[in-house]
Design an enzyme around this catalytic site. Structure first.
Site, PDB file in Angstrom:
ATOM      1  N   LYS A  55      -1.175  -8.681 -10.134  1.00 30.97           N
ATOM      2  CA  LYS A  55      -1.388  -8.117  -8.645  1.00 30.97           C
ATOM      3  C   LYS A  55      -0.797 -10.132  -7.741  1.00 30.97           C
ATOM      4  O   LYS A  55      -2.230  -9.905  -7.506  1.00 30.97           O
ATOM      5  CB  LYS A  55      -1.668  -6.910  -8.126  1.00 30.97           C
ATOM      6  N   ALA A 108       4.109  -7.087  -3.134  1.00 31.63           N
ATOM      7  CA  ALA A 108       3.879  -7.273  -4.207  1.00 31.63           C
ATOM      8  C   ALA A 108       4.997  -7.309  -5.860  1.00 31.63           C
ATOM      9  O   ALA A 108       5.180  -6.505  -5.651  1.00 31.63           O
ATOM     10  CB  ALA A 108       2.059  -6.894  -4.563  1.00 31.63           C
ATOM     11  N   ARG A 109       4.217  -8.191  -6.207  1.00 35.65           N
ATOM     12  CA  ARG A 109       5.072  -8.746  -7.811  1.00 35.65           C
ATOM     13  C   ARG A 109       3.793  -8.014  -9.234  1.00 35.65           C
ATOM     14  O   ARG A 109       2.565  -8.434  -8.018  1.00 35.65           O
ATOM     15  CB  ARG A 109       5.443  -9.572  -8.319  1.00 35.65           C
ATOM     16  N   ASP A 152      -2.328   5.203   1.797  1.00 39.49           N
ATOM     17  CA  ASP A 152      -0.751   4.620   0.964  1.00 39.49           C
ATOM     18  C   ASP A 152      -1.320   5.615  -0.052  1.00 39.49           C
ATOM     19  O   ASP A 152      -1.041   5.518  -1.397  1.00 39.49           O
ATOM     20  CB  ASP A 152       0.049   3.051   0.726  1.00 39.49           C
TER      21      ASP A 152
HETATM   22  N1  LIG Z   1      -4.577  -1.373 -12.970  1.00 34.21           N
HETATM   23  C1  LIG Z   1      -3.397  -1.204 -13.613  1.00 34.21           C
HETATM   24  N2  LIG Z   1      -3.208   0.209 -14.633  1.00 34.21           N
HETATM   25  C2  LIG Z   1      -2.635   0.601 -14.817  1.00 34.21           C
HETATM   26  N3  LIG Z   1      -1.069   0.578 -14.325  1.00 34.21           N
HETATM   27  C3  LIG Z   1      -1.327   0.046 -13.001  1.00 34.21           C
HETATM   28  C4  LIG Z   1      -2.637  -0.379 -12.599  1.00 34.21           C
HETATM   29  N4  LIG Z   1      -1.849  -0.667 -11.084  1.00 34.21           N
HETATM   30  C5  LIG Z   1      -0.758  -0.916 -11.022  1.00 34.21           C
HETATM   31  N5  LIG Z   1       0.020  -0.565 -12.425  1.00 34.21           N
HETATM   32  C6  LIG Z   1       1.444   0.375 -12.390  1.00 34.21           C
HETATM   33  O1  LIG Z   1       2.339  -0.720 -11.297  1.00 34.21           O
HETATM   34  C7  LIG Z   1       2.113   0.533 -10.274  1.00 34.21           C
HETATM   35  C8  LIG Z   1       2.156  -0.576  -9.298  1.00 34.21           C
HETATM   36  O2  LIG Z   1       1.109  -0.792  -8.496  1.00 34.21           O
HETATM   37  P1  LIG Z   1       0.647  -0.529  -7.119  1.00 34.21           P
HETATM   38  O3  LIG Z   1       0.888   0.318  -6.790  1.00 34.21           O
HETATM   39  O4  LIG Z   1      -0.249  -1.543  -7.321  1.00 34.21           O
HETATM   40  O5  LIG Z   1       1.833  -1.420  -5.893  1.00 34.21           O
HETATM   41  P2  LIG Z   1       2.715  -1.609  -4.831  1.00 34.21           P
HETATM   42  O6  LIG Z   1       2.937  -0.136  -4.525  1.00 34.21           O
HETATM   43  O7  LIG Z   1       3.861  -2.431  -5.465  1.00 34.21           O
HETATM   44  O8  LIG Z   1       1.397  -2.052  -4.656  1.00 34.21           O
HETATM   45  P3  LIG Z   1       2.013  -1.914  -2.538  1.00 34.21           P
HETATM   46  O9  LIG Z   1       2.333  -0.898  -2.225  1.00 34.21           O
HETATM   47  O10 LIG Z   1       0.856  -2.873  -2.360  1.00 34.21           O
HETATM   48  O11 LIG Z   1       3.575  -2.564  -2.126  1.00 34.21           O
HETATM   49  C9  LIG Z   1       1.850   1.763 -10.094  1.00 34.21           C
HETATM   50  O12 LIG Z   1       2.131   2.491  -9.601  1.00 34.21           O
HETATM   51  C10 LIG Z   1       1.605   1.987 -11.213  1.00 34.21           C
HETATM   52  O13 LIG Z   1       2.446   2.953 -12.074  1.00 34.21           O
HETATM   53 MG   LIG Z   2       1.620   1.640  -5.334  1.00 31.14          MG
END
Ligand SMILES: Nc1ncnc2c1ncn2[C@@H]1O[C@H](COP(=O)(O)OP(=O)(O)OP(=O)(O)O)[C@@H](O)[C@H]1O
Ligand SMILES: [Mg+2]
Lengths: 169, 245
Positions: free
Chosen positions: B39, B24-25, B148
């Site tokens: 997201k 995801a971006r 996760d």
């Molecule tokens: N609602 C939010 N408010 C503040 N910070 C956020 C929020 N959502 C995500 N973040 C920040 O962005 C980072 C990445 O988000 P997220 O964990 O949802 O994505 P990801 O790990 O890339 O997802 P995936 O594992 O599905 O690929 C988090 O670790 C956090 O620091």
């Molecule tokens: Mg994450």
């Protein structure tokens, strides 16, 4: 990502009326002339933001051709509802004949046809919470008190509205 | 009268990338004046298009389901404002003044000489570990598997952390791999993932996860014991794997 659709809300008005004497008549006028308006029961509306979330969703559904109901007006009511039962959404969130308070949403241009017929008092929409019933809202959206330890009622409402096709069932 | 809200820029997404994940971006944006995280799950070119679309949708569904279920039992999660079903985007509340638990522990340890904690730092870590155990215990008690459970997916409210008498306030995010199940094995894997995330980065505080486990078992009294046994099995398997691998 294209969010032009959200700008269509510029052409829409949202008004709150109370002490309305002729809700039944207004409803008739809207249905008969197929005017682009919907009347909403304010008891289930906590805040204008709740309407914004539902309207954005309804506009998106319209744009994507994924409306669940026949018109944008009814789609707003459907989107306000936390579940997928259309009939229930329309009866719970739509205003009833004898209601003396309602929220009106519809097209700005067409409003002149309706405005002078409403025998009631306009109140700022920001004051809608005066007319809302928190307990009924909690019941309708199935929000347990536990949830409100770390959420607000408004956040819990809008989260249910926006996630219903995905998070339920 | 405010009945004519100006919606000209009701929903915005900043073009500049906030974070790039594996699937995801993340962008920042706004939704009717509220700050958001957007997201967006993108497609994986190496996957068959139909499979890809199905997986993406499944992840988004899991994300919203897990988030809403946790919210329902009183765990802090972002509010959801809008879901773009065509673009696979979720516009959610930006949680402000938060650190990931990962960053936060790092900051605490930085303030300690040689990584050996002073009393104040130790107390804060203990409180945090306890709260992590309670939160995960609550989630598992409700039959939610996170899928996760790394220290980057647990956020801590930093507005009041200086105050010793207030408990740390934690949020859970990133539910794309979550599901509902009462399997002790899956719950054990959640704990194992968390343990690995902690020990791989913070090897000098091995007691941290012990406290997590104690408070987890104290919260999830009906099944925590069984999950703990599974965890021990999983650890053993993990060790064997690394010996072979
Ligand atoms: N609602 C939010 N408010 C503040 N910070 C956020 C929020 N959502 C995500 N973040 C920040 O962005 C980072 C990445 O988000 P997220 O964990 O949802 O994505 P990801 O790990 O890339 O997802 P995936 O594992 O599905 O690929 C988090 O670790 C956090 O620091
Ligand atoms: Mg994450």
């Amino acid at each position: 990502m294209d969010f032009d659709f959200a700008e269509h809300q510029d052409n829409l008005i949202r008004k709150l009326y109370t002490n309305v004497q002729n809700t039944a008549e207004i409803r008739k006028v809207i249905f008969a002339a197929k005017l682009p308006f919907t009347l909403i029961n304010p008891e289930l509306v906590l805040d204008p933001f709740q309407l914004s979330v539902a309207m954005t969703k309804a506009l998106y559904n319209m744009k994507e051709g994924s409306m669940m109901t026949r018109s944008f007006q009814t789609e707003i009511l459907y989107c306000l509802s936390p579940n997928k039962n259309i009939t229930e959404a329309l009866t719970s969130f739509g205003s009833k004949e004898n209601d003396s308070t309602f929220i009106l949403i519809g097209e700005k241009q067409a409003f002149v046809q309706l405005e002078h017929q409403i025998q009631g008092k306009e109140v700022p929409l920001s004051e809608v919470s005066q007319f809302s019933k928190e307990d009924t809202i909690k019941q309708m959206y199935q929000i347990p008190n536990d949830e409100l330890q770390n959420s607000t009622l408004l956040k819990s409402i809008v989260s249910r509205i926006s996630s219903k096709e995905f998070a339920t069932g | 009268m405010d009945s004519n809200v100006n919606h000209a820029s009701a929903v915005t997404v900043n073009q500049q990338l906030f974070k790039q994940g594996a699937e995801a971006r993340l962008f920042t944006g706004s939704f009717f004046g509220r700050k958001t995280i957007v997201k967006e799950r993108f497609s994986k070119k190496y996957r068959h298009p139909e499979l890809d679309e199905r997986l993406t949708k499944e992840r988004m569904r899991a994300e919203l389901k897990g988030l809403m279920r946790c919210k329902n039992i009183g765990i802090w999660t972002p509010a959801v404002y809008f879901v773009g079903s065509k673009s696979n985007t979720v516009h959610m509340e930006l949680l402000e003044n938060v650190d990931t638990v990962n960053i936060y522990i790092g900051k605490l340890l930085m303030g300690c000489v040689d990584g050996s904690c002073d009393v104040q730092c130790t107390n804060k870590l203990k409180q945090l570990a306890e709260e992590v155990g309670i939160t995960v215990g609550k989630m598992h008690l409700a039959g939610i598997i996170h899928g996760d459970l790394t220290t980057s997916n647990i956020l801590i409210d930093t507005t009041n952390v200086e105050n010793e008498s207030t408990k740390p306030k934690l949020a859970l995010i990133d539910f794309g791999l979550s599901h509902v199940d009462n399997s002790a094995e899956d719950k054990g894997v959640d704990l194992y993932v968390l343990e690995r995330a902690l020990t791989s980065t913070f090897s000098n505080i091995p007691w941290f996860f012990d406290i997590v486990l104690t408070s987890y078992r104290g919260t999830y009294t009906s099944g925590g014991e069984e999950v703990f046994k599974k965890l021990e099995e999983i650890r053993l398997r993990g060790r064997k794997r690394t010996m072979i691998g």
